[in-house]
Design a protein around this motif. Sequence first.
Motif, PDB file in Angstrom:
ATOM      1  N   HIS A 299     -10.336   0.363 -12.858  1.00 37.14           N
ATOM      2  CA  HIS A 299      -9.023   0.909 -13.231  1.00 37.14           C
ATOM      3  C   HIS A 299      -8.760   0.793 -14.734  1.00 37.14           C
ATOM      4  CE1 HIS A 299      -8.028   1.099  -8.920  1.00 37.14           C
ATOM      5  NE2 HIS A 299      -7.018   1.867  -9.244  1.00 37.14           N
TER       6      HIS A 299
ATOM      7  N   GLU B 134      -8.076  -2.598  -2.405  1.00 35.74           N
ATOM      8  CA  GLU B 134      -7.111  -3.686  -2.606  1.00 35.74           C
ATOM      9  C   GLU B 134      -6.731  -3.779  -4.084  1.00 35.74           C
ATOM     10  OE1 GLU B 134      -6.087  -4.646   0.263  1.00 35.74           O
ATOM     11  OE2 GLU B 134      -7.714  -3.459   1.105  1.00 35.74           O
ATOM     12  N   ILE B 135      -5.720  -4.574  -4.344  1.00 36.31           N
ATOM     13  CA  ILE B 135      -5.246  -4.716  -5.728  1.00 36.31           C
ATOM     14  C   ILE B 135      -6.354  -5.289  -6.619  1.00 36.31           C
ATOM     15  CG2 ILE B 135      -4.222  -7.012  -5.338  1.00 36.31           C
ATOM     16  CD1 ILE B 135      -2.761  -4.201  -7.573  1.00 36.31           C
TER      17      ILE B 135
ATOM     18  N   THR C 167      -4.331  -7.123   0.620  1.00 33.32           N
ATOM     19  CA  THR C 167      -2.991  -7.006   0.036  1.00 33.32           C
ATOM     20  C   THR C 167      -2.481  -5.570   0.034  1.00 33.32           C
ATOM     21  OG1 THR C 167      -3.998  -6.658  -2.129  1.00 33.32           O
ATOM     22  CG2 THR C 167      -3.319  -8.919  -1.574  1.00 33.32           C
TER      23      THR C 167
ATOM     24  N   ASP D 124       0.830  -1.202   0.000  1.00 30.06           N
ATOM     25  CA  ASP D 124       0.000   0.000   0.000  1.00 30.06           C
ATOM     26  C   ASP D 124       0.866   1.254   0.000  1.00 30.06           C
ATOM     27  OD1 ASP D 124      -2.782   0.200  -0.128  1.00 30.06           O
ATOM     28  OD2 ASP D 124      -2.973   0.885   1.929  1.00 30.06           O
TER      29      ASP D 124
ATOM     30  N   THR E  67     -10.202  -6.690 -12.258  1.00 32.57           N
ATOM     31  CA  THR E  67      -8.965  -6.567 -11.479  1.00 32.57           C
ATOM     32  C   THR E  67      -8.571  -7.904 -10.850  1.00 32.57           C
ATOM     33  OG1 THR E  67     -10.269  -5.755  -9.617  1.00 32.57           O
ATOM     34  CG2 THR E  67      -9.246  -4.101 -11.049  1.00 32.57           C
TER      35      THR E  67
ATOM     36  N   SER F 107      -2.715  -1.862  -2.126  1.00 31.22           N
ATOM     37  CA  SER F 107      -2.610  -1.607  -3.559  1.00 31.22           C
ATOM     38  C   SER F 107      -1.780  -0.358  -3.810  1.00 31.22           C
ATOM     39  CB  SER F 107      -4.011  -1.391  -4.160  1.00 31.22           C
ATOM     40  OG  SER F 107      -3.896  -0.856  -5.462  1.00 31.22           O
TER      41      SER F 107
ATOM     42  N   TRP G 180      -4.485   2.100  -6.011  1.00 30.25           N
ATOM     43  CA  TRP G 180      -5.885   2.384  -5.690  1.00 30.25           C
ATOM     44  C   TRP G 180      -6.226   3.858  -5.909  1.00 30.25           C
ATOM     45  CZ3 TRP G 180     -10.578   0.908  -5.481  1.00 30.25           C
ATOM     46  CH2 TRP G 180     -11.525   1.691  -4.811  1.00 30.25           C
TER      47      TRP G 180
ATOM     48  N   THR H 272      -5.001  -9.554 -11.315  1.00 29.66           N
ATOM     49  CA  THR H 272      -4.239  -9.895 -10.113  1.00 29.66           C
ATOM     50  C   THR H 272      -3.795 -11.353 -10.152  1.00 29.66           C
ATOM     51  OG1 THR H 272      -5.328  -8.204  -8.809  1.00 29.66           O
ATOM     52  CG2 THR H 272      -4.408 -10.088  -7.601  1.00 29.66           C
TER      53      THR H 272
ATOM     54  N   TYR I  84       0.347  -3.664 -10.822  1.00 28.64           N
ATOM     55  CA  TYR I  84       0.119  -5.095 -10.666  1.00 28.64           C
ATOM     56  C   TYR I  84       1.452  -5.830 -10.493  1.00 28.64           C
ATOM     57  CZ  TYR I  84      -4.765  -4.340 -11.977  1.00 28.64           C
ATOM     58  OH  TYR I  84      -6.071  -3.924 -12.011  1.00 28.64           O
TER      59      TYR I  84
ATOM     60  N   PHE J  98       2.753  -5.281  -6.978  1.00 32.58           N
ATOM     61  CA  PHE J  98       2.034  -6.177  -6.078  1.00 32.58           C
ATOM     62  C   PHE J  98       2.658  -7.565  -6.113  1.00 32.58           C
ATOM     63  CE2 PHE J  98      -0.884  -9.699  -7.038  1.00 32.58           C
ATOM     64  CZ  PHE J  98      -1.211 -10.089  -5.735  1.00 32.58           C
TER      65      PHE J  98
END
Lengths: 338, 338, 338, 338, 338, 338
Positions: free
Chosen positions: F253, D183-184, D131, D81, D190, D133, D136, D194, D154, D157
């Motif tokens: 996104h 979150e991611i 997780t 984050d 998404t 992001s 975000w 991910t 991504y 992450f």
Amino acid sequence: MTRPVTLFTGQWADLPVADLAATCAGWGFDGLELACWGDHFEVDRALADDAYCRERRQLLERHGLGCWALGAHLVGQAVCDRIDARHQSILPPEVWGDGEPDGVRRRAAERMKDTARAAARFGVTQVNGFTGSPIWHLLYSFPPNDFAELERGYEAFAEAWSPILDVFDAEGVRFGLEVHPTEIAYDFVTTEKTLAAVERRPAFGINLDPSHFAHQQLDTAEFALQFADRIYHVHVKDSKKRLDGRRSILGSHLNFGEEARGWDFVSPGHGDVDFEALFRALNRIGYDGPLSIEWEDSGMDREYGAQDALAFVRRTDFPASNVAFDAAMQRDVAENAD
Amino acid sequence: MTRPVTLFTGQWADLPVADLAATCAGWGFDGLELACWGDHFEVDRALADDAYCRERRQLLERHGLGCWALGAHLVGQAVCDRIDARHQSILPPEVWGDGEPDGVRRRAAERMKDTARAAARFGVTQVNGFTGSPIWHLLYSFPPNDFAELERGYEAFAEAWSPILDVFDAEGVRFGLEVHPTEIAYDFVTTEKTLAAVERRPAFGINLDPSHFAHQQLDTAEFALQFADRIYHVHVKDSKKRLDGRRSILGSHLNFGEEARGWDFVSPGHGDVDFEALFRALNRIGYDGPLSIEWEDSGMDREYGAQDALAFVRRTDFPASNVAFDAAMQRDVAENAD
Amino acid sequence: MTRPVTLFTGQWADLPVADLAATCAGWGFDGLELACWGDHFEVDRALADDAYCRERRQLLERHGLGCWALGAHLVGQAVCDRIDARHQSILPPEVWGDGEPDGVRRRAAERMKDTARAAARFGVTQVNGFTGSPIWHLLYSFPPNDFAELERGYEAFAEAWSPILDVFDAEGVRFGLEVHPTEIAYDFVTTEKTLAAVERRPAFGINLDPSHFAHQQLDTAEFALQFADRIYHVHVKDSKKRLDGRRSILGSHLNFGEEARGWDFVSPGHGDVDFEALFRALNRIGYDGPLSIEWEDSGMDREYGAQDALAFVRRTDFPASNVAFDAAMQRDVAENAD
Amino acid sequence: MTRPVTLFTGQWADLPVADLAATCAGWGFDGLELACWGDHFEVDRALADDAYCRERRQLLERHGLGCWALGAHLVGQAVCDRIDARHQSILPPEVWGDGEPDGVRRRAAERMKDTARAAARFGVTQVNGFTGSPIWHLLYSFPPNDFAELERGYEAFAEAWSPILDVFDAEGVRFGLEVHPTEIAYDFVTTEKTLAAVERRPAFGINLDPSHFAHQQLDTAEFALQFADRIYHVHVKDSKKRLDGRRSILGSHLNFGEEARGWDFVSPGHGDVDFEALFRALNRIGYDGPLSIEWEDSGMDREYGAQDALAFVRRTDFPASNVAFDAAMQRDVAENAD
Amino acid sequence: MTRPVTLFTGQWADLPVADLAATCAGWGFDGLELACWGDHFEVDRALADDAYCRERRQLLERHGLGCWALGAHLVGQAVCDRIDARHQSILPPEVWGDGEPDGVRRRAAERMKDTARAAARFGVTQVNGFTGSPIWHLLYSFPPNDFAELERGYEAFAEAWSPILDVFDAEGVRFGLEVHPTEIAYDFVTTEKTLAAVERRPAFGINLDPSHFAHQQLDTAEFALQFADRIYHVHVKDSKKRLDGRRSILGSHLNFGEEARGWDFVSPGHGDVDFEALFRALNRIGYDGPLSIEWEDSGMDREYGAQDALAFVRRTDFPASNVAFDAAMQRDVAENAD
Amino acid sequence: MTRPVTLFTGQWADLPVADLAATCAGWGFDGLELACWGDHFEVDRALADDAYCRERRQLLERHGLGCWALGAHLVGQAVCDRIDARHQSILPPEVWGDGEPDGVRRRAAERMKDTARAAARFGVTQVNGFTGSPIWHLLYSFPPNDFAELERGYEAFAEAWSPILDVFDAEGVRFGLEVHPTEIAYDFVTTEKTLAAVERRPAFGINLDPSHFAHQQLDTAEFALQFADRIYHVHVKDSKKRLDGRRSILGSHLNFGEEARGWDFVSPGHGDVDFEALFRALNRIGYDGPLSIEWEDSGMDREYGAQDALAFVRRTDFPASNVAFDAAMQRDVAENAD
């Protein structure tokens, strides 16, 4: 603890109150909202007979029932209504008298003052009811209304009810208008105008009954929030639209219970009212008075329905929270800083 | 060929008919449905003055306009209505007279007979209008209606109108009630009862105006199919609901055009009426009379709106088909058998 | 008292009826609608063996179960259907025979007559079932139908079933067609035509199953009102649409239970059927026969589901009312006149 | 047998786990999903103290409770984050340290590895969590995003989490991301990206929580089907939209529980989530893990709500079927051929 | 430049093509999709007469019309259908012959091969049509389908059509199945299976007609995206549902144009199809072929309707964009760095 | 007369203003809302070069175009935003400078003051734009927001903008914030807080753009009524939701124009905005300024679209009425009394 659940006895006036109290206690109600007709709560006897109120109270206590409000809808209707033959069937003979409109209205007003006095004697600070309306018949503006006449209607209402509300104030009792078609207030706009007409005096508030809002496509929860300081009492009653392009929302001049109507009253939880949203709104505004079931459903057995409605309210009116969320997820920064 | 499009002149009575005819012709209307007020079509003059009808007709013809119907809504309203001060503003002084209700109703009935006579003289076989209603004020049954009184209301309507309809029959003219709140018929159920009250005599039919159905959430196309043999004339008028949980479908005793109303009239094509469905239904039942634009929209310029409405009808009322489909795909089996 | 709740045993024919009766009694059912397959109700044995019907009845009584109807769907299907290989899997071998269509149909018709006779012997006056249809395959008119052929289809149905219905009449038993796709009647229009084809003779009525209406987007409550005098029996079965723009309402030639279907059967109360509206309609028309749960849900355990469905019906099928409302609010005018 | 129902203890971290376990057992829960904060499950103590895991397990067993998963949302959030002051309030002091972002992320990653180790020691193979992001804040592309930066997000992450997942693999534990705004991954698109970023390695799956989908107007059941092989754990949590044209779906920067928000969390069964559809989807994909109630409703008493939610799940999560329908209606053709 | 708009001449086969071409050119069409019946495009003459194709082409060119596709629906239907009397009415006598099913199917297959040959000779690379279906009658699985039979149906389709497609390949022509009830493919699921049955060979694609999707409640735009590489041709045709609880979505075995049907074909833009969404999807997939109006509306004059439909397509099928947005707002970072 | 229709030139900054002016005049626009980027309106040159404003004005006048407002969105964004790399691409190099956030914000503020000065010099009293937001990244409260920080965000906005607004006041120019996600105000709640933060000073109002409200499911017409005295300018821009359970309303996104987004901008009249309701609301509040088309639609050709949008506004923004209805039906009672 959640709010007490009562039964409004108006639709059960064919039963003696002693029987009804025993039955309702057996079903698990917390109390009764006594109607001022039948033998349920007789205003004249309450004032004339020193023992009457005490005995009524003892009857209820014997069954473990409370009473937080009286229902004086029928006499209230005559106070500023256009009187016609239909009023005879809902008024006591001594209020109807010879049926001359001014006299009927005058006697109805006096009876409402007496109702406040009797309520105080009985130990109840809330009287619910109707007001009537001098302008209801002008609902649809054709022939075109003279809208000044409508303004005069709100004034006439205020003139008729202010002396009554003076007595309510003197007795420490409040009046709750059941906002309802045929009354001076039946929706958001007319409630605003009605409250303004009596200068929002605290003696005059609302008995909120969502069944009269649903077919108008009004949001009762929003109503509760907007008029939060005037929600004095709440009825639990439901209604259901049955619109298929052939049934009118206006009702077709058909009696309740007729198949071809566009809407009808139904047992609570069987209709269009979003009671969870209403109860959440009541939580927000801090309403802790009774939820009083006014039961009416032409397609359901009355005794079954009263119990079904009570069970519905019990499972729907959950207790509110005071907790702020995510609090348990957050450490105190200051504490961490130690 | 599609149906002629006319303008109902009732909302334009502030303009002399000579000016209005010129304007409407310029906009492309096929004709006018003349209102029996203002100077548009004066019943008393039509009967008193031999030249009047001829001159009116010549005026229209000069502009290439037809006339297939008269609009006699205002006087018709008084025939079996509960008369009050509002009627004075919609009635000619000689019909209102001293305002005593029985007299008003009697004079209104006579004027309606004269209207049939004048229509015949003018060469028009259709008179549209209102009937009034002795029972409209009983719309919401509280105090509870005596439903026998409602039945008597339909009978009273029939008694008041039957002598008028006798004159219509004698003159070869038909009456078209604009089914409408405040009238004896305003939806499916009440139209059935109204037609039954006059024993479905052919003199009495319907001027179908969908704007009065949409806010009741009624399906106008279904109405046209169900009452196919009584659709004598059609108004093109629209209305729009604006329900957001705060605005009542009942109108809040507010005037048309007020922001807080739950519905209002709007220019055709700008509202809730499904005109294509209605026009397809009119095709099915073989209605080939006028589509008469009754224009009312408190938020739109009147002159702009009339032209906008005309264009809307022209592009929406397409010609019907007589062709069975897939026919072009099928060979005749017999032929093949050769 | 509310209506008895039974289980239609058709989907449980893998279980011996003795076991099923014990189980259903334990779950609280009031009775069984016995299927005429498996060992549940064997028509041939009922006619051949004097003791069979008595023993079946005793079995039920031992468990406190009633039986008000038989289900003869599978053989009925063959009476006027276009016979193909699929019928072999649903017919008894002696009815299927060599599978030659005319013979199959003839034997099926005879078996239906026997079913009426067996029902009478068993003391049941209602037999439910399918009819089959000579025209189902013409559902979508391409290649374009010769619509005279459809009319002949209704006639062929009537010809095939009339002799059967004569036996029903003779035995005092009535047939209830489960209105259903693949049958001669599956919606409002086809039911009207079907009833007309047998001249609305009382021997032929309807076993109303709402699960076949919901995916067609039909209103079962309206169906009950429209065909009130022919609602002889009611199934409680549900279905659910799952339309997302990718799943077809036509079913994609997929088996029930496949994810990609646009609708599927589900346990009662889990789908699109408005059972409260249906039960209110049944109250209006005075239907007091069984509510027979036909249970089918490919995503739910069968034993759990049967009990869940029973509980659902018990809480949804409330008793009707005979009371007129607001009566308690109205005094008798005559009495007041004293 | 249906799936076990657990309570996620994250919102109850103000209560000692010993008390909470006793209470939940009394309410009838099958187990707890222990949060890694408060004293519920302390990762550092679990690794440092040989007895800790055994004692926690014994505590649960004493109350007949199982534990199938840990909740490590708060520390997980910090792994990739953008760190700001808010993280201090959700992190243990030793992870927060001096708050320098790179250090916080590094320590959070180490703690997540330790969490996998502690889970393995405790005998649990599932750790749920967030997780964080890195992208975000780029949710709404203005100033216009450089979409290459999103791709790098991504990747970042994946770089941050891959070493952690290596430890999960080594310990035989799986991570379940609670797909969630901030979150991611928070929706279908998404989640696809991910999963691709970590090359769909089995160590990384989903803790499916439908409350985060409903306000996005996403279909949770479809999500379960689409990501069937990665549904490792399921939360039962609900949310409700309250859109009236004045409340934004984006939340207006108001805290949860504020009246003017366009949506909010509510107790399961009181909101927009279609849990029956979700549970049917879980049946289809063969998910047999816990249904873990994450309870949050700012308008309901917490203790009432937890029990209400448990009862809701018990009555909604019915057992699946393995039976093919209509089977009981079909005879085996071969058998018939005998 | 937007896509050319053509008229499919199938429903106009009662008119000589010479007249129709002149009329359509006058209306402003860009071309015709010639039907292979009537005198529009005669396959046998095209192959027999060297001048035929040239003259047809010259006829079109004289009116400035193009032709990008032939419509061979009727003969195609017979290739793998269950032949019955209805086919006689849609087939040329020489294809119908004695009506013996195998022979009919065989001759229809040969005619389809000839159609490919004739198309090539005429200079058209696209032939649209139907396939028929050996399994359409199994739409509703009762008596329960043997689903292996359905699989065999797809195989039978592939066997019947593969030799035809070989000729298409040899001629450089492609076939476009109009996905449609009664055909082997009529929705997403069946189209997937159909394409798989012919191993997605390029000779076999789709003539996308949204009117067959709307009543199934399918999303045509999604269909275009999902089967992007097989969208070879597009019909512009519309349909409208009229569901009121009494009309079945299945059509009630009524002919098109009957009032009581639950849906019907209507002129483009008058129904349920979201053409803007479809055209945007066609832009995304790069479809630049014709938009071919197949006009059918039992309630509208055919000549009016064809022009109305053309105007509808012209104003709805706007040109696509290649511009990335917000680009004009962004300076080049590199440039700024100068 | 209706409102002037202008084109906001921000999305056309790739074209020289001289070309754009000629083109827009040819299309029939009444004027341009000049963007302060590209060569459309260069603030620095306007202040440095005495002739600049005059020449720009002459250019417009030459084409018969007016200019009632400038668009200064990009620089405004930087005034109180969290600065990152994306801002470089939207800012002039001299405002971006070295990119150090405090410096960027300070220079952006100075440029906004200059914009007011340049506008005054140009003879325009309205500057539209963005404000940026110090708190946008806290949209979803996880990690849980410290809501005091949000209050500080509104204060920081006011501190940054008050000195700018002082210059606007001094120059007699007003600022119109385009209420929009990523700005300090983006819905009803945040607009109230924003206006309060600057104490509702008249220099600060709203550029109302409905495309930013529709996807939030906000009612733009209600917004116009609620903030009537602050509606200084109106953009005509549209957006469309495409929610199917798989696409998120949050945007995933993804860039605008991506298929999988849950909503996107579209050409006016092609989306979810109810422009007629908006224009009627603008009539009610007496807004007579420009309707400025901000055109953005990734699926439509830009030049086609601008003209399509202009035609849409011309036919939708009808002139308002001042007439009270039914007036023509009512005679003056006093007059009648003569």
